[in-house]
Design a protein around this motif. Structure first.
Motif, mmCIF file in Angstrom:
data_model
loop_
_atom_site.group_PDB
_atom_site.id
_atom_site.type_symbol
_atom_site.label_atom_id
_atom_site.label_comp_id
_atom_site.label_asym_id
_atom_site.label_seq_id
_atom_site.Cartn_x
_atom_site.Cartn_y
_atom_site.Cartn_z
ATOM 1 N N GLY A 1 0.816 -1.219 0.000
ATOM 2 C CA GLY A 1 0.000 0.000 0.000
ATOM 3 C C GLY A 1 0.842 1.257 0.000
ATOM 4 O O GLY A 1 0.557 2.213 -0.731
ATOM 5 N N THR B 1 -5.676 5.273 -2.736
ATOM 6 C CA THR B 1 -6.057 3.864 -2.695
ATOM 7 C C THR B 1 -7.174 3.672 -1.667
ATOM 8 O O THR B 1 -7.147 4.248 -0.583
ATOM 9 N N GLN B 2 -8.157 2.877 -2.029
ATOM 10 C CA GLN B 2 -9.276 2.571 -1.140
ATOM 11 C C GLN B 2 -9.135 1.160 -0.571
ATOM 12 O O GLN B 2 -9.171 0.977 0.622
ATOM 13 N N THR B 3 -9.004 0.178 -1.446
ATOM 14 C CA THR B 3 -8.795 -1.208 -1.013
ATOM 15 C C THR B 3 -7.635 -1.786 -1.800
ATOM 16 O O THR B 3 -7.430 -1.427 -2.969
ATOM 17 N N ILE B 4 -6.879 -2.672 -1.169
ATOM 18 C CA ILE B 4 -5.729 -3.296 -1.820
ATOM 19 C C ILE B 4 -5.797 -4.799 -1.572
ATOM 20 O O ILE B 4 -6.045 -5.235 -0.441
ATOM 21 N N HIS B 5 -5.606 -5.566 -2.622
ATOM 22 C CA HIS B 5 -5.552 -7.020 -2.522
ATOM 23 C C HIS B 5 -4.227 -7.477 -3.118
ATOM 24 O O HIS B 5 -3.799 -6.958 -4.149
ATOM 25 N N ALA C 1 -5.882 -2.786 -6.745
ATOM 26 C CA ALA C 1 -6.442 -1.833 -5.788
ATOM 27 C C ALA C 1 -7.581 -1.062 -6.430
ATOM 28 O O ALA C 1 -7.621 -0.886 -7.642
ATOM 29 N N ARG C 2 -8.485 -0.624 -5.573
ATOM 30 C CA ARG C 2 -9.508 0.319 -6.011
ATOM 31 C C ARG C 2 -8.985 1.689 -5.620
ATOM 32 O O ARG C 2 -8.588 1.925 -4.479
ATOM 33 N N SER D 1 -14.196 5.909 -9.192
ATOM 34 C CA SER D 1 -13.334 4.790 -8.819
ATOM 35 C C SER D 1 -12.643 4.227 -10.045
ATOM 36 O O SER D 1 -13.221 4.161 -11.129
#
Length: 151
Positions: A48, A91-95, A108-109, A116
């Motif tokens: 991140g 960044t909102q979400t990270i996988h 990532a979103r 978005s």
């Protein structure tokens, strides 16, 4: 009372000590022939931080030269191109996943201007650390304009 301090010779490399036992660190050969611990696995929070640094360079809020050592030449060329005013991407979400032992892929979103976007990145382990090999901010295509034919 005078305390005596003694220096000892360090080994070629020493693994960091942890409370739950010694860490397993495999030494890598550097280009100069010295041995050092292998870069450890990237954790999600580190991914991140790296993605945010790359987004800052993409947005023009960070000089691209600051991330040059962290990215492949192709990625650096994309970050150091002509500067346009861009909205701030966050960044909102990270996988993350590890498809191979020395590879970490992330998606990532990302939010900017109340929209978005998707972000994809690939990091590979090198003897000196992790390097971003691919970095793509995927934005939706603009709708095609209808062709107007003169009647």
């Amino acid at each position: 009372m005078i305390e005596e301090h003694r220096l000892r010779t360090l080994a070629d490399f020493e693994a960091p000590r942890r409370a739950n036992g010694p860490a397993e660190v495999t030494p890598h050969e550097h280009r100069r022939g010295s041995r050092c611990p292998a870069p450890r696995q990237l954790e999600a929070d580190e991914v991140g931080r790296l993605l945010n640094m790359l987004l800052e360079a993409y947005d023009g809020r960070r000089p691209a030269a600051q991330v040059r050592a962290l990215v492949a030449p192709e990625v650096y060329a994309g970050l150091s191109g002509p500067r346009r005013t861009r909205p701030r991407h966050r960044t909102q979400t990270i996988h993350t996943c590890a498809p191979a032992p020395d590879v970490v892929e992330a998606c990532a979103r990302v939010a900017a201007d109340d929209r978005s976007f998707a972000l994809a990145a690939r990091f590979t382990r090198t003897p000196t650390g992790w390097r971003c090999e691919r970095f793509a901010l995927l934005k939706p295509q603009q709708p095609a304009k209808p062709n107007r034919r003169a009647a």
